[in-house]
Design a protein around this motif. Structure first.
Motif, PDB file in Angstrom:
ATOM      1  N   VAL A 181       0.838  -1.204   0.000  1.00 24.78           N
ATOM      2  CA  VAL A 181       0.000   0.000   0.000  1.00 24.78           C
ATOM      3  C   VAL A 181       0.874   1.256   0.000  1.00 24.78           C
ATOM      4  CG1 VAL A 181      -1.717   1.321   1.297  1.00 24.78           C
ATOM      5  CG2 VAL A 181      -1.934  -1.170   1.116  1.00 24.78           C
ATOM      6  N   ALA A 182       1.935   1.235   0.788  1.00 28.88           N
ATOM      7  CA  ALA A 182       2.851   2.381   0.827  1.00 28.88           C
ATOM      8  C   ALA A 182       3.572   2.561  -0.503  1.00 28.88           C
ATOM      9  CB  ALA A 182       3.856   2.205   1.962  1.00 28.88           C
ATOM     10  N   LEU A 187       4.369   5.551  -5.619  1.00 22.90           N
ATOM     11  CA  LEU A 187       4.378   5.464  -7.080  1.00 22.90           C
ATOM     12  C   LEU A 187       3.297   6.333  -7.717  1.00 22.90           C
ATOM     13  CD1 LEU A 187       5.123   1.709  -7.888  1.00 22.90           C
ATOM     14  CD2 LEU A 187       6.668   3.666  -8.024  1.00 22.90           C
ATOM     15  N   SER A 188       2.303   6.710  -6.922  1.00 27.47           N
ATOM     16  CA  SER A 188       1.268   7.620  -7.407  1.00 27.47           C
ATOM     17  C   SER A 188       1.658   9.079  -7.211  1.00 27.47           C
ATOM     18  CB  SER A 188      -0.060   7.342  -6.681  1.00 27.47           C
ATOM     19  OG  SER A 188      -0.515   6.034  -6.952  1.00 27.47           O
ATOM     20  N   SER A 189       2.889   9.311  -6.705  1.00 28.06           N
ATOM     21  CA  SER A 189       3.414  10.662  -6.472  1.00 28.06           C
ATOM     22  C   SER A 189       2.562  11.454  -5.488  1.00 28.06           C
ATOM     23  CB  SER A 189       3.523  11.446  -7.796  1.00 28.06           C
ATOM     24  OG  SER A 189       4.438  10.831  -8.663  1.00 28.06           O
ATOM     25  N   ARG A 190       1.991  10.759  -4.526  1.00 23.55           N
ATOM     26  CA  ARG A 190       1.216  11.435  -3.491  1.00 23.55           C
ATOM     27  C   ARG A 190       2.153  11.905  -2.381  1.00 23.55           C
ATOM     28  NH1 ARG A 190      -3.166   7.055  -2.039  1.00 23.55           N
ATOM     29  NH2 ARG A 190      -3.887   8.709  -0.607  1.00 23.55           N
ATOM     30  N   PRO A 191       1.813  12.983  -1.676  1.00 27.60           N
ATOM     31  CA  PRO A 191       2.698  13.526  -0.642  1.00 27.60           C
ATOM     32  C   PRO A 191       3.034  12.491   0.427  1.00 27.60           C
ATOM     33  CG  PRO A 191       0.959  15.088  -1.153  1.00 27.60           C
ATOM     34  CD  PRO A 191       0.611  13.830  -1.879  1.00 27.60           C
ATOM     35  N   LEU A 192       4.268  12.543   0.895  1.00 20.11           N
ATOM     36  CA  LEU A 192       4.702  11.624   1.936  1.00 20.11           C
ATOM     37  C   LEU A 192       3.995  11.950   3.251  1.00 20.11           C
ATOM     38  CD1 LEU A 192       8.556  11.493   1.353  1.00 20.11           C
ATOM     39  CD2 LEU A 192       6.804   9.948   0.454  1.00 20.11           C
ATOM     40  N   ALA A 195       2.749   7.992   8.202  1.00 15.94           N
ATOM     41  CA  ALA A 195       2.295   6.603   8.130  1.00 15.94           C
ATOM     42  C   ALA A 195       2.948   5.863   6.968  1.00 15.94           C
ATOM     43  CB  ALA A 195       0.775   6.560   8.010  1.00 15.94           C
ATOM     44  N   VAL A 196       3.031   6.526   5.815  1.00 23.54           N
ATOM     45  CA  VAL A 196       3.629   5.878   4.637  1.00 23.54           C
ATOM     46  C   VAL A 196       5.112   5.628   4.854  1.00 23.54           C
ATOM     47  CG1 VAL A 196       4.275   6.267   2.233  1.00 23.54           C
ATOM     48  CG2 VAL A 196       1.926   6.656   2.965  1.00 23.54           C
ATOM     49  N   VAL A 197       5.822   6.616   5.334  1.00 28.77           N
ATOM     50  CA  VAL A 197       7.255   6.455   5.578  1.00 28.77           C
ATOM     51  C   VAL A 197       7.499   5.381   6.622  1.00 28.77           C
ATOM     52  CG1 VAL A 197       9.340   7.588   6.429  1.00 28.77           C
ATOM     53  CG2 VAL A 197       7.814   8.801   4.866  1.00 28.77           C
ATOM     54  N   HIS A 198       6.720   5.390   7.683  1.00 32.38           N
ATOM     55  CA  HIS A 198       6.887   4.402   8.755  1.00 32.38           C
ATOM     56  C   HIS A 198       6.618   2.995   8.243  1.00 32.38           C
ATOM     57  CE1 HIS A 198       5.881   2.074  12.413  1.00 32.38           C
ATOM     58  NE2 HIS A 198       6.788   2.858  12.994  1.00 32.38           N
ATOM     59  N   ALA A 199       5.630   2.858   7.360  1.00 33.57           N
ATOM     60  CA  ALA A 199       5.304   1.535   6.816  1.00 33.57           C
ATOM     61  C   ALA A 199       6.460   0.965   6.006  1.00 33.57           C
ATOM     62  CB  ALA A 199       4.049   1.619   5.954  1.00 33.57           C
ATOM     63  N   GLU A 211      16.408  16.422   2.457  1.00 29.48           N
ATOM     64  CA  GLU A 211      17.405  16.624   1.403  1.00 29.48           C
ATOM     65  C   GLU A 211      17.109  15.758   0.193  1.00 29.48           C
ATOM     66  OE1 GLU A 211      21.415  16.254   2.676  1.00 29.48           O
ATOM     67  OE2 GLU A 211      21.233  17.742   4.276  1.00 29.48           O
ATOM     68  N   ASP A 212      16.690  14.523   0.425  1.00 35.12           N
ATOM     69  CA  ASP A 212      16.358  13.628  -0.688  1.00 35.12           C
ATOM     70  C   ASP A 212      15.161  14.151  -1.470  1.00 35.12           C
ATOM     71  OD1 ASP A 212      18.253  11.350  -0.424  1.00 35.12           O
ATOM     72  OD2 ASP A 212      17.317  11.132   1.523  1.00 35.12           O
ATOM     73  N   VAL A 213      14.141  14.634  -0.763  1.00 31.02           N
ATOM     74  CA  VAL A 213      12.959  15.175  -1.425  1.00 31.02           C
ATOM     75  C   VAL A 213      13.355  16.333  -2.345  1.00 31.02           C
ATOM     76  CG1 VAL A 213      10.820  16.458  -1.057  1.00 31.02           C
ATOM     77  CG2 VAL A 213      11.308  14.428   0.316  1.00 31.02           C
ATOM     78  N   THR A 214      14.242  17.191  -1.858  1.00 36.16           N
ATOM     79  CA  THR A 214      14.693  18.327  -2.666  1.00 36.16           C
ATOM     80  C   THR A 214      15.484  17.861  -3.883  1.00 36.16           C
ATOM     81  OG1 THR A 214      14.775  19.779  -0.739  1.00 36.16           O
ATOM     82  CG2 THR A 214      16.075  20.427  -2.652  1.00 36.16           C
ATOM     83  N   GLU A 215      16.426  16.942  -3.674  1.00 35.84           N
ATOM     84  CA  GLU A 215      17.246  16.464  -4.792  1.00 35.84           C
ATOM     85  C   GLU A 215      16.396  15.757  -5.836  1.00 35.84           C
ATOM     86  OE1 GLU A 215      20.641  13.085  -5.598  1.00 35.84           O
ATOM     87  OE2 GLU A 215      20.865  14.363  -3.838  1.00 35.84           O
ATOM     88  N   ILE A 216      15.475  14.946  -5.363  1.00 36.32           N
ATOM     89  CA  ILE A 216      14.636  14.160  -6.282  1.00 36.32           C
ATOM     90  C   ILE A 216      13.569  15.030  -6.946  1.00 36.32           C
ATOM     91  CG2 ILE A 216      12.924  12.277  -6.344  1.00 36.32           C
ATOM     92  CD1 ILE A 216      14.606  10.963  -4.057  1.00 36.32           C
ATOM     93  N   GLY A 217      13.160  16.082  -6.248  1.00 40.42           N
ATOM     94  CA  GLY A 217      12.069  16.907  -6.773  1.00 40.42           C
ATOM     95  C   GLY A 217      10.719  16.273  -6.560  1.00 40.42           C
ATOM     96  N   TYR A 218      10.627  15.426  -5.526  1.00 43.33           N
ATOM     97  CA  TYR A 218       9.359  14.747  -5.252  1.00 43.33           C
ATOM     98  C   TYR A 218       8.341  15.776  -4.773  1.00 43.33           C
ATOM     99  CZ  TYR A 218       6.154  11.122  -3.668  1.00 43.33           C
ATOM    100  OH  TYR A 218       5.057  10.303  -3.508  1.00 43.33           O
ATOM    101  N   PRO A 219       7.085  15.679  -5.262  1.00 44.66           N
ATOM    102  CA  PRO A 219       6.092  16.714  -4.898  1.00 44.66           C
ATOM    103  C   PRO A 219       5.782  16.705  -3.410  1.00 44.66           C
ATOM    104  CG  PRO A 219       5.064  14.870  -6.064  1.00 44.66           C
ATOM    105  CD  PRO A 219       6.541  14.667  -6.181  1.00 44.66           C
ATOM    106  N   LEU A 220       5.697  17.903  -2.843  1.00 44.17           N
ATOM    107  CA  LEU A 220       5.396  18.042  -1.421  1.00 44.17           C
ATOM    108  C   LEU A 220       3.901  18.090  -1.166  1.00 44.17           C
ATOM    109  CD1 LEU A 220       8.104  20.682  -0.442  1.00 44.17           C
ATOM    110  CD2 LEU A 220       8.109  18.246   0.060  1.00 44.17           C
ATOM    111  N   ASP A 221       3.129  18.558  -2.140  1.00 47.96           N
ATOM    112  CA  ASP A 221       1.677  18.601  -1.966  1.00 47.96           C
ATOM    113  C   ASP A 221       1.025  18.575  -3.343  1.00 47.96           C
ATOM    114  OD1 ASP A 221       1.793  21.264  -3.017  1.00 47.96           O
ATOM    115  OD2 ASP A 221       2.305  21.981  -1.007  1.00 47.96           O
TER     116      ASP A 221
END
Length: 221
Positions: A181-182, A187-192, A195-199, A211-221
């Motif tokens: 589920v996590a 993979l759906s690019s939903r905000p972290l 619960a998801v990180v812990h899973a 830092e990883d979120v910034t480098e990767i450019g993963y969407p925050l919202d």
């Protein structure tokens, strides 16, 4: 399966970019130590380019450059009979038809060895205005392999982009259970979320991933 089969199954450039970015985010959660990760994504590889990459630690790798021109995919399978070290240069056809807009990628030092030879067994590209991915015209070797250029292994998780496929790979690689589920959430690019990180990894929090979120450019919202 060859690079020709892979090209027919890759999605549109934005979909591929988002998928690569999400895989890199999953790896950042599962493996806080960067050097142990397979999949990475640098949203600011250059002023005008982002790059997704894979390195398996045994010599196989790929790089995908995303730019305003489109996307350029380079793969290298070190045991492939199409290795440039077999022919003392890239296999005929692999790079011959790459358009001029991607020549800087062909000549990129990071994708070549110390002597300047492109390290490549498979190449795919798609210009921004194209409606499909393209490859060179290649006469593949006949010697007993269904994966002569390494495309099947290199690009497997780009062709099968399901959460189940990533889960299977991650559980084999990390030798631990991975929450489906996590995986589907990321993979759906939903905000972290906590619960998801812990899973996926109970030893870190979203704050640890800044830092990883910034480098990767993963969407925050």
């Amino acid at each position: 399966m060859t690079v020709h089969d892979t090209a027919r199954q890759l999605p549109a450039i934005p979909v591929l970019r988002d998928h690569c970015r999400s895989m890199a985010m999953l790896e950042a959660i599962l493996s806080p130590e960067w050097e142990y990760r397979y999949y990475s994504f640098d949203a600011r590889w250059s002023e005008a380019e982002a790059m997704a990459s894979m390195r398996d630690g045994s010599g196989d790798e790929y790089s995908i450059v995303f730019s305003a021109a489109g996307a350029y995919v380079r793969g290298f399978a070190h045991e492939s009979p199409m290795s440039p070290y077999t022919e003392d240069g890239p296999w005929p056809g692999v790079l011959d038809d790459v358009p001029a807009v991607f020549q800087s990628c062909v000549e990129e030092p990071a994708f070549s060895d110390k002597d300047g030879m492109p390290v490549v067994t498979a190449c795919i590209w798609r210009e921004a205005g194209d409606d499909h991915w393209k490859t060179g015209t290649i006469d593949f070797p006949e010697a007993g392999t269904g994966d002569p250029d390494g495309a099947a292994d290199l690009f497997g998780l780009l062709v099968d982009r399901s959460a189940e496929a990533f889960q299977r790979w991650a559980e084999e690689y990390y030798e631990a259970s991975v929450d489906l589920v996590a995986v589907r959430h990321v993979l759906s690019s939903r905000p972290l979320t906590e619960a998801v990180v812990h899973a996926l990894n109970p030893e870190i929090t979203p704050a640890d991933l800044a830092e990883d979120v910034t480098e990767i450019g993963y969407p925050l919202d």
